[in-house]
Design a protein around this motif. Structure first.
Motif, PDB file in Angstrom:
ATOM      1  N   LEU A 220       8.881   3.378  -6.413  1.00 49.26           N
ATOM      2  CA  LEU A 220       9.060   2.032  -5.831  1.00 49.26           C
ATOM      3  C   LEU A 220       7.709   1.322  -5.717  1.00 49.26           C
ATOM      4  O   LEU A 220       7.564   0.159  -6.098  1.00 49.26           O
ATOM      5  CB  LEU A 220       9.715   2.146  -4.451  1.00 49.26           C
ATOM      6  N   LEU A 221       6.708   2.044  -5.217  1.00 48.93           N
ATOM      7  CA  LEU A 221       5.389   1.431  -5.018  1.00 48.93           C
ATOM      8  C   LEU A 221       4.746   1.031  -6.338  1.00 48.93           C
ATOM      9  O   LEU A 221       3.928   0.118  -6.388  1.00 48.93           O
ATOM     10  CB  LEU A 221       4.486   2.387  -4.238  1.00 48.93           C
ATOM     11  N   GLN A 222       5.115   1.735  -7.402  1.00 45.59           N
ATOM     12  CA  GLN A 222       4.568   1.358  -8.707  1.00 45.59           C
ATOM     13  C   GLN A 222       5.173   0.060  -9.216  1.00 45.59           C
ATOM     14  O   GLN A 222       4.563  -0.648 -10.010  1.00 45.59           O
ATOM     15  CB  GLN A 222       4.795   2.481  -9.724  1.00 45.59           C
ATOM     16  N   ILE A 223       6.398  -0.250  -8.794  1.00 40.80           N
ATOM     17  CA  ILE A 223       6.999  -1.540  -9.176  1.00 40.80           C
ATOM     18  C   ILE A 223       6.497  -2.642  -8.260  1.00 40.80           C
ATOM     19  O   ILE A 223       6.180  -3.736  -8.690  1.00 40.80           O
ATOM     20  CB  ILE A 223       8.537  -1.556  -9.039  1.00 40.80           C
ATOM     21  N   GLU A 224       6.503  -2.379  -6.951  1.00 37.22           N
ATOM     22  CA  GLU A 224       6.120  -3.430  -6.017  1.00 37.22           C
ATOM     23  C   GLU A 224       5.522  -2.821  -4.753  1.00 37.22           C
ATOM     24  O   GLU A 224       6.181  -2.041  -4.070  1.00 37.22           O
ATOM     25  CB  GLU A 224       7.347  -4.273  -5.661  1.00 37.22           C
ATOM     26  N   TYR A 225       4.289  -3.202  -4.477  1.00 41.23           N
ATOM     27  CA  TYR A 225       3.637  -2.707  -3.268  1.00 41.23           C
ATOM     28  C   TYR A 225       4.119  -3.485  -2.049  1.00 41.23           C
ATOM     29  O   TYR A 225       4.323  -4.692  -2.111  1.00 41.23           O
ATOM     30  CB  TYR A 225       2.122  -2.871  -3.397  1.00 41.23           C
ATOM     31  N   SER A 226       4.329  -2.782  -0.958  1.00 34.96           N
ATOM     32  CA  SER A 226       4.470  -3.461   0.331  1.00 34.96           C
ATOM     33  C   SER A 226       3.915  -2.501   1.381  1.00 34.96           C
ATOM     34  O   SER A 226       4.022  -1.280   1.224  1.00 34.96           O
ATOM     35  CB  SER A 226       5.926  -3.799   0.636  1.00 34.96           C
ATOM     36  N   PRO A 227       3.291  -3.033   2.436  1.00 35.32           N
ATOM     37  CA  PRO A 227       2.733  -2.146   3.461  1.00 35.32           C
ATOM     38  C   PRO A 227       3.787  -1.202   4.047  1.00 35.32           C
ATOM     39  O   PRO A 227       3.523  -0.021   4.259  1.00 35.32           O
ATOM     40  CB  PRO A 227       2.215  -3.117   4.521  1.00 35.32           C
TER      41      PRO A 227
END
Lengths: 410, 113
Positions: free
Chosen positions: A324-331
């Protein structure tokens, strides 16, 4: 239902339907006229029903009266008729009986068209959410202000600016062509996702408002699911996510309104029906060949519905967060990933990774480190919980953090 | 923020055969490492892994199978990270699981021009 509850209830369910049909008929330039007509209708209802009692079929009454008011308006304002869509003009010229179609099908089509208009990329996301709540969900300005922890004036301005913008850009209230759907749908989904999160994570203490926001977001997403053109794998993934998250709604707060963290929840309060519905939509979402962030988030939420902790559960959740983080970062995803890392790889590894995150002004960052250091270095744990307490703004959050602080001070 | 290319090199030909469990464990190390970079919001692209076969095209239409058997270090893949400085990129590269098989990471700043 009691009469004094009935009008607000009908306002919530019917206002948005009539508005959608009239807006689609008149075009975006004349939203205010549609709003005036529907408001007048409800005003008439509250006066007349108070005096004479309820009509046999209140909904039908509202539809009939709003139709008549629309016709009256069109008769009185010949100039307006000339300006609005040729279709209306044509109908009103050939027939005295202008047909305002309040059939279920036209209501659904109009609402879908409104959804695409309101979630137009030309207005900011916060305005999209406010306007969605107002026009698509029938929320009053007061309720929206309450949900956003702000005052009426701010929301009022936000909504009006959004309407003006839609009018300047001449956004059409129509279902986008099949070729456009992919493009436009992702903006709609973003708004619905944020609307849901607003309810699920909102700082507002008002549990009823929060639940309502989630229910409305689900209702609108369900509408996309029910239309063949918009029933895409991504829509199903988002619906699955919403179902899984909502399944814990009753377990995540206690009677005092305090938050109960995931690991402390009474799992018997998780809603099985919603979990099953989520599983159905998750299966539907796997039909295409694209994986969106909603797919990963839905899969993560699905694993959270597993009642027993296992190595497999947390390892899978960790890998899903990695992707998920590789598609879209969020804190929030970064913090949750680190929690899963602690469960899968151990607290020591997770502490090293957590300290790389550079989210020191985020109270959840300090809560996470407080949790990770507990039992390893309680002085550091206490220090982080204290920072978290100082940074957090909501009273419920502060109360939850204070519990951990007291626990450590024992 | 600047983008830095990580080029992963190792002697892939002469690695002892790994069991499925060992391969799984290595995959997890990579996934956790890349996930960790992404969690710091420093991943521009996870990049790609390369398969072992390949061709080298030389002047005058000379095409050979990759010169892979002769060299110890094959490019096995690449990623792109974003950091403020080269030093920071190097710090990230130090955690790369490639060192466990005797490989290395070449860190190169991407010229934005």
């Amino acid at each position: 239902m009691e009469q004094k509850e009935l009008i607000p209830h009908l306002f919530r369910t019917e206002y948005r339907k009539i508005i959608a049909v009239l807006c689609k008929l008149f075009g975006i330039e004349h939203i205010e006229i549609a709003e005036d007509i529907v408001s007048d209708t409800f005003l008439a209802a509250s006066e007349l029903w108070g005096l004479k009692g309820l009509p046999e079929n209140p909904t039908a009454w509202l539809y009939a009266v709003s139709k008549n008011k629309t016709k009256d308006y069109l008769k009185r304002n010949a100039l307006f008729v000339q300006k609005i869509s040729p279709a209306v003009k044509y109908i009103s010229e050939i027939s005295e009986e202008l047909e305002i179609d309040l059939s279920i099908k036209n209501i659904n089509d109009s609402q879908l068209a409104m959804m695409f208009a309101v979630c137009h990329p030309c207005i900011s996301t916060e305005s999209q959410i406010a306007l969605s709540l107002n026009l698509l969900c029938g929320f009053g300005v007061d309720e929206i202000a309450n949900a956003f922890l702000t005052n009426k004036e701010v929301i009022y301005k936000r909504i009006n600016r959004a309407k003006e913008k839609l009018q300047i850009e001449k956004v059409k209230i129509e279902q986008p062509a099949l070729t456009e759907i992919d493009d436009r749908l992702s903006t709609v989904l973003t708004t619905l996702y944020l609307l849901f999160n607003e309810g699920y994570y909102s700082a507002s203490q008002d549990e009823i408002i929060r639940k309502d926001l989630c229910i409305e977001a689900m209702r609108l997403t369900l509408q996309l699911h029910e239309n063949n053109n918009t029933n895409t794998p991504e829509v199903n993934a988002l619906l699955a996510l919403m179902c899984f998250q909502s399944s814990r709604f009753d377990a995540r707060t206690n009677k005092k309104g305090e938050t109960i963290l995931y690991e402390d929840q009474d799992k018997n309060l998780w809603n099985d029906e919603l979990i099953h519905k989520g599983a159905y939509h998750l299966k539907e979402s796997s039909k295409g060949d694209q994986i969106s962030k909603y797919h990963y988030e839905a899969a993560i939420a699905f694993w959270h519905t597993h009642k027993n902790d296992s190595k497999e559960k947390w390892e899978t959740i960790l890998q899903l967060y990695n992707r998920l983080l590789q598609i879209e970062y969020s804190p929030i995803a970064a913090l949750n990933r680190t929690y899963a890392l602690a469960k899968a790889n151990g607290k020591e590894t997770a502490i090293i990774e957590a300290e790389k995150l550079d989210l020191t002004d985020n109270h959840l960052y300090h809560s996470l480190l407080g949790n990770l250091y507990t039992g390893i270095n309680n002085i550091k744990a206490l220090d982080h919980y204290q920072q978290s307490f100082d940074l957090s703004r909501s009273a419920t959050d502060k109360a939850t953090i204070m519990k951990y602080i007291n626990e450590l001070r024992k | 923020m600047k983008d830095f290319l990580f080029v992963y090199r190792a002697d892939y030909i002469n690695q002892p055969t790994a069991s499925p469990e060992e391969m799984q464990a290595v995959t997890k190390l990579w996934m956790d490492w890349v996930g960790g970079i992404a969690a710091q919001n420093k991943l521009t692209s996870p990049g790609n892994r390369l398969t072992s076969g390949g061709k080298v095209v030389r002047p005058k239409n000379v095409v050979t199978d990759g010169p892979y058997t002769e060299i110890k270090e094959l490019i096995g893949g690449y990623s792109i990270v974003k950091t403020a400085t080269m030093d920071e990129a190097v710090t990230i590269a130090k955690g790369c699981p490639i060192f466990m098989i005797g490989g290395n990471v070449e860190v190169r700043e991407i010229n934005p021009m």
